[in-house]
Design an enzyme around this catalytic site. Structure first.
Site, mmCIF file in Angstrom:
data_model
loop_
_atom_site.group_PDB
_atom_site.id
_atom_site.type_symbol
_atom_site.label_atom_id
_atom_site.label_comp_id
_atom_site.label_asym_id
_atom_site.label_seq_id
_atom_site.Cartn_x
_atom_site.Cartn_y
_atom_site.Cartn_z
ATOM 1 C CB THR A 14 -0.831 0.035 1.164
ATOM 2 O OG1 THR A 14 -1.555 -1.272 1.325
ATOM 3 C CG2 THR A 14 -1.686 1.390 1.313
ATOM 4 C CE LYS B 120 -4.847 -1.378 2.010
ATOM 5 N NZ LYS B 120 -5.275 -2.366 2.411
ATOM 6 C CE LYS C 277 1.603 1.866 4.726
ATOM 7 N NZ LYS C 277 1.689 0.847 3.694
HETATM 8 P P1 NAP Z 1 5.778 -6.310 7.229
HETATM 9 O O1 NAP Z 1 5.556 -7.796 7.964
HETATM 10 O O2 NAP Z 1 6.249 -5.453 8.541
HETATM 11 O O3 NAP Z 1 7.048 -6.752 6.032
HETATM 12 C C1 NAP Z 1 7.318 -5.755 5.461
HETATM 13 C C2 NAP Z 1 8.581 -6.508 4.366
HETATM 14 O O4 NAP Z 1 9.074 -5.547 3.723
HETATM 15 C C3 NAP Z 1 9.573 -7.362 5.097
HETATM 16 O O5 NAP Z 1 9.999 -8.211 3.953
HETATM 17 C C4 NAP Z 1 10.807 -6.125 5.043
HETATM 18 O O6 NAP Z 1 12.099 -6.886 4.896
HETATM 19 C C5 NAP Z 1 10.420 -5.611 3.622
HETATM 20 N N1 NAP Z 1 11.009 -4.166 3.472
HETATM 21 C C6 NAP Z 1 10.771 -3.080 3.941
HETATM 22 N N2 NAP Z 1 11.387 -1.882 3.710
HETATM 23 C C7 NAP Z 1 12.350 -2.456 2.821
HETATM 24 C C8 NAP Z 1 13.279 -2.082 2.229
HETATM 25 N N3 NAP Z 1 13.543 -0.582 2.089
HETATM 26 N N4 NAP Z 1 14.002 -2.900 1.391
HETATM 27 C C9 NAP Z 1 13.836 -3.984 1.099
HETATM 28 N N5 NAP Z 1 12.803 -4.502 1.879
HETATM 29 C C10 NAP Z 1 12.062 -3.886 2.787
HETATM 30 O O7 NAP Z 1 4.603 -5.686 6.536
HETATM 31 P P2 NAP Z 1 3.257 -6.433 6.095
HETATM 32 O O8 NAP Z 1 2.245 -6.713 7.010
HETATM 33 O O9 NAP Z 1 3.724 -7.679 5.196
HETATM 34 O O10 NAP Z 1 3.033 -5.513 4.961
HETATM 35 C C11 NAP Z 1 3.538 -5.125 3.756
HETATM 36 C C12 NAP Z 1 2.486 -4.301 3.048
HETATM 37 O O11 NAP Z 1 1.114 -4.500 2.741
HETATM 38 C C13 NAP Z 1 2.382 -2.875 3.481
HETATM 39 O O12 NAP Z 1 2.420 -1.794 2.404
HETATM 40 C C14 NAP Z 1 1.019 -2.820 4.008
HETATM 41 O O13 NAP Z 1 0.731 -1.599 4.377
HETATM 42 C C15 NAP Z 1 0.443 -3.909 3.176
HETATM 43 N N6 NAP Z 1 -0.743 -4.441 3.914
HETATM 44 C C16 NAP Z 1 -0.630 -4.983 5.361
HETATM 45 C C17 NAP Z 1 -1.652 -5.504 5.724
HETATM 46 C C18 NAP Z 1 -1.516 -6.396 7.049
HETATM 47 O O14 NAP Z 1 -2.656 -6.911 7.642
HETATM 48 N N7 NAP Z 1 -0.540 -6.590 7.601
HETATM 49 C C19 NAP Z 1 -3.064 -5.771 5.153
HETATM 50 C C20 NAP Z 1 -3.180 -5.201 4.076
HETATM 51 C C21 NAP Z 1 -1.948 -4.582 3.327
HETATM 52 P P3 NAP Z 1 12.692 -7.074 6.113
HETATM 53 O O15 NAP Z 1 12.256 -8.555 6.499
HETATM 54 O O16 NAP Z 1 14.301 -7.058 5.804
HETATM 55 O O17 NAP Z 1 12.344 -6.122 7.278
#
Ligand code: NAP
Length: 290
Positions: A96, A171, A239
């Site tokens: 997102t 979204k 965010k």
């Molecule tokens: P998360 O568990 O915090 O995972 C984030 C991922 O991004 C990790 O693999 C992290 O790597 C990687 N990352 C972040 N910054 C980076 C960078 N600069 N370079 C390379 N890798 C990077 O987050 P998530 O919950 O999966 O969310 C991911 C996306 O989906 C977000 O945009 C979020 O808003 C969206 N989303 C989330 C949900 C939810 O319920 N969680 C629902 C809908 C949408 P590392 O492992 O090295 O930290």
């Protein structure tokens, strides 16, 4: 069958990648923190050292990382996808992020004769695990049609919402709807409590009528029971609300209700509740009358 490069194995990315493997796709995976790739590699994926390498070895590249600068990093950065992407490949960003930056990234990929889809998701970690995500897709319809088997392995409702950036816009509409509704639920629960009505009874009485919503049915009872464990964390919601308010300001659109909710969540964060679930918004509203 297309080979898929998958970048970002976080809470959402890891189960989504697993579902692609279960559907029979060959995967090349990259994650910044290497240990997070282990499970996928043990299940048969190939691990690589950079997003560039993931792009060199695949036809469809999926990114799902945290925020706008992170997507810019993994796609346009020094070791980014753009330096390895093959002509005819498709980059699908499922994070997102900002709609306007999405459009810019799509134009840069086009210079390499690669297409882009913005395909953010709704449905949380359970939707990611069960392969039932709602996916909102911006980009060319013909490109989406080609990628449908891939998206079908991760989601249940896949909607083409327009050109590049429009998936992200929808979204963000989703985030306006859930946040402002959450505020209404918080106020109704408090009003019932302070007026001497059992709030569970109030929820049962109203959820099947015109006021019914996912927030009322699912978050309402948690507010009443003071269960603030995260399904979706306030810090992440903030965010998304920041992205909404930035995008709205670019088109001179005031969003007074959403701005208010954003401020109330800031109060949650100031009180050390940023890692709690979004239903903790109730605590901010309650503090106004305590
Ligand atoms: P998360 O568990 O915090 O995972 C984030 C991922 O991004 C990790 O693999 C992290 O790597 C990687 N990352 C972040 N910054 C980076 C960078 N600069 N370079 C390379 N890798 C990077 O987050 P998530 O919950 O999966 O969310 C991911 C996306 O989906 C977000 O945009 C979020 O808003 C969206 N989303 C989330 C949900 C939810 O319920 N969680 C629902 C809908 C949408 P590392 O492992 O090295 O930290």
């Amino acid at each position: 069958m297309n080979k898929i490069g998958f970048i970002g194995l976080g809470i959402m990315g890891k189960p989504m990648a697993m579902n692609l493997m279960k559907a029979g796709f060959e995967l090349v995976v990259y994650n910044r923190t290497k240990s997070r790739m282990d499970e996928l590699i043990q299940s048969g994926a190939a691990g690589v050292e950079s997003p560039k390498e993931a792009a060199e070895n695949s036809d469809i590249i999926i990114t799902i990382v945290s925020d706008t600068p992170d997507v810019e990093d993994v796609i346009l950065g020094e070791q980014g996808v753009i330096h390895g992407v093959k002509a005819g490949s498709v980059v699908i960003d499922m994070s997102t992020i900002s709609p306007s930056v999405t459009k810019e990234i799509a134009l840069k990929l086009k210079e390499k004769n690669a297409d882009m889809l913005d395909a953010p998701v709704s449905g949380g970690d359970t939707g990611a695990i069960n392969g039932t995500l709602a996916i909102m897709v911006g980009g060319e319809k013909e490109v989406l049609d080609r990628c449908m088997p891939v998206l079908n392995a991760m989601g249940k409702t896949i909607t083409h919402t327009g050109t590049n950036g429009m998936g992200q816009v929808v979204k963000l509409c989703n985030q306006i709807l859930v946040s402002v509704t959450n505020m209404a639920v918080s106020e109704a629960v408090l009003f019932a409590q302070k007026s001497g009505v059992d709030p569970h009874t109030m929820i049962e009485a109203t959820k099947g009528g015109a006021a019914g919503s996912w927030q009322l049915a699912n978050l309402g009872p948690k507010m009443v029971d003071e269960d603030f464990a995260p399904g979706f964390m306030i810090d992440l919601q903030q965010k998304d609300l920041r992205l909404v308010l930035e995008a709205a300001s670019q088109i001179n659109l005031p969003l007074p209700a959403l701005s208010y909710v954003h401020q109330m969540y800031t109060s949650n964060q100031a009180n050390g509740e940023g890692k709690e679930g979004t239903q903790a918004l109730y605590k901010s509203v309650k503090r106004l009358s305590d």
